[in-house]
Write a protein that holds these residues in place. Structure first.
Motif, PDB file in Angstrom:
ATOM      1  N   ARG A  26       0.830  -1.202   0.000  1.00 36.16           N
ATOM      2  CA  ARG A  26       0.000   0.000   0.000  1.00 36.16           C
ATOM      3  C   ARG A  26       0.863   1.250   0.000  1.00 36.16           C
ATOM      4  O   ARG A  26       0.600   2.210  -0.736  1.00 36.16           O
ATOM      5  CB  ARG A  26      -0.921   0.003   1.215  1.00 36.16           C
ATOM      6  N   SER A  27       1.907   1.249   0.810  1.00 39.33           N
ATOM      7  CA  SER A  27       2.791   2.414   0.878  1.00 39.33           C
ATOM      8  C   SER A  27       3.521   2.648  -0.445  1.00 39.33           C
ATOM      9  O   SER A  27       3.674   3.794  -0.879  1.00 39.33           O
ATOM     10  CB  SER A  27       3.801   2.237   2.006  1.00 39.33           C
ATOM     11  N   VAL A  28       3.953   1.582  -1.078  1.00 39.98           N
ATOM     12  CA  VAL A  28       4.648   1.724  -2.359  1.00 39.98           C
ATOM     13  C   VAL A  28       3.689   2.238  -3.433  1.00 39.98           C
ATOM     14  O   VAL A  28       4.041   3.124  -4.216  1.00 39.98           O
ATOM     15  CB  VAL A  28       5.295   0.385  -2.776  1.00 39.98           C
ATOM     16  N   VAL A  29       2.479   1.719  -3.464  1.00 39.94           N
ATOM     17  CA  VAL A  29       1.507   2.180  -4.461  1.00 39.94           C
ATOM     18  C   VAL A  29       1.169   3.654  -4.230  1.00 39.94           C
ATOM     19  O   VAL A  29       1.067   4.426  -5.189  1.00 39.94           O
ATOM     20  CB  VAL A  29       0.244   1.291  -4.429  1.00 39.94           C
ATOM     21  N   GLN A  30       1.016   4.060  -2.980  1.00 39.14           N
ATOM     22  CA  GLN A  30       0.757   5.464  -2.693  1.00 39.14           C
ATOM     23  C   GLN A  30       1.938   6.338  -3.113  1.00 39.14           C
ATOM     24  O   GLN A  30       1.753   7.421  -3.670  1.00 39.14           O
ATOM     25  CB  GLN A  30       0.480   5.668  -1.206  1.00 39.14           C
ATOM     26  N   GLY A  31       3.137   5.873  -2.852  1.00 38.50           N
ATOM     27  CA  GLY A  31       4.315   6.633  -3.244  1.00 38.50           C
ATOM     28  C   GLY A  31       4.431   6.774  -4.747  1.00 38.50           C
ATOM     29  O   GLY A  31       4.778   7.852  -5.257  1.00 38.50           O
ATOM     30  N   ILE A  32       4.143   5.696  -5.483  1.00 39.37           N
ATOM     31  CA  ILE A  32       4.212   5.751  -6.942  1.00 39.37           C
ATOM     32  C   ILE A  32       3.122   6.661  -7.498  1.00 39.37           C
ATOM     33  O   ILE A  32       3.342   7.396  -8.462  1.00 39.37           O
ATOM     34  CB  ILE A  32       4.123   4.328  -7.540  1.00 39.37           C
ATOM     35  N   SER A  33       1.945   6.632  -6.871  1.00 37.99           N
ATOM     36  CA  SER A  33       0.870   7.491  -7.372  1.00 37.99           C
ATOM     37  C   SER A  33       1.160   8.967  -7.095  1.00 37.99           C
ATOM     38  O   SER A  33       0.738   9.835  -7.846  1.00 37.99           O
ATOM     39  CB  SER A  33      -0.470   7.097  -6.751  1.00 37.99           C
ATOM     40  N   ARG A  34       1.896   9.264  -6.034  1.00 40.89           N
ATOM     41  CA  ARG A  34       2.229  10.661  -5.726  1.00 40.89           C
ATOM     42  C   ARG A  34       3.413  11.162  -6.540  1.00 40.89           C
ATOM     43  O   ARG A  34       3.453  12.317  -6.942  1.00 40.89           O
ATOM     44  CB  ARG A  34       2.537  10.811  -4.240  1.00 40.89           C
ATOM     45  N   GLN A  35       4.403  10.275  -6.741  1.00 42.69           N
ATOM     46  CA  GLN A  35       5.596  10.658  -7.496  1.00 42.69           C
ATOM     47  C   GLN A  35       5.941   9.542  -8.480  1.00 42.69           C
ATOM     48  O   GLN A  35       6.728   8.647  -8.177  1.00 42.69           O
ATOM     49  CB  GLN A  35       6.772  10.901  -6.568  1.00 42.69           C
ATOM     50  N   PRO A  36       5.352   9.583  -9.672  1.00 39.36           N
ATOM     51  CA  PRO A  36       5.589   8.508 -10.652  1.00 39.36           C
ATOM     52  C   PRO A  36       7.055   8.361 -11.065  1.00 39.36           C
ATOM     53  O   PRO A  36       7.484   7.268 -11.441  1.00 39.36           O
ATOM     54  CB  PRO A  36       4.735   8.928 -11.852  1.00 39.36           C
ATOM     55  N   GLU A  37       7.832   9.428 -10.973  1.00 39.50           N
ATOM     56  CA  GLU A  37       9.242   9.336 -11.384  1.00 39.50           C
ATOM     57  C   GLU A  37      10.065   8.514 -10.391  1.00 39.50           C
ATOM     58  O   GLU A  37      11.169   8.091 -10.705  1.00 39.50           O
ATOM     59  CB  GLU A  37       9.857  10.733 -11.555  1.00 39.50           C
ATOM     60  N   MET A  38       9.532   8.254  -9.207  1.00 38.61           N
ATOM     61  CA  MET A  38      10.238   7.458  -8.191  1.00 38.61           C
ATOM     62  C   MET A  38       9.859   5.976  -8.251  1.00 38.61           C
ATOM     63  O   MET A  38      10.105   5.226  -7.318  1.00 38.61           O
ATOM     64  CB  MET A  38       9.924   7.994  -6.796  1.00 38.61           C
TER      65      MET A  38
END
Length: 71
Positions: A26-38
């Motif tokens: 969940r944390s990784v998906v949220q991070g990718i959705s907030r910053q796709p370049e990461m």
């Protein structure tokens, strides 16, 4: 009585492993959705973090099986 405690330990270990991996994903998906370049660094952390989260429940199940073998 030992068999019941072994079953409880194994089931709690399996459930805790599932919840732990769910939180990591969940944390990784949220991070990718907030910053796709990461995406690439976050996926790397996911592939490292998920097995680390799963390590403790696996050890708990191994200990439970060892206790069950003493019956």
């Amino acid at each position: 009585m030992l068999a019941l405690s072994v079953a409880i330990v194994a089931s709690i270990a399996a459930i805790s492993g599932a919840f732990g991996v769910a939180i990591v994903v969940r944390s990784v998906v949220q991070g990718i959705s907030r910053q796709p370049e990461m995406r690439s660094p976050l996926q790397t952390l996911l592939f490292i973090g998920a097995p680390l989260v799963e390590a403790l429940p696996i050890l708990a199940i191994v200990i439970a099986f060892m206790l069950f073998g003493q019956l």
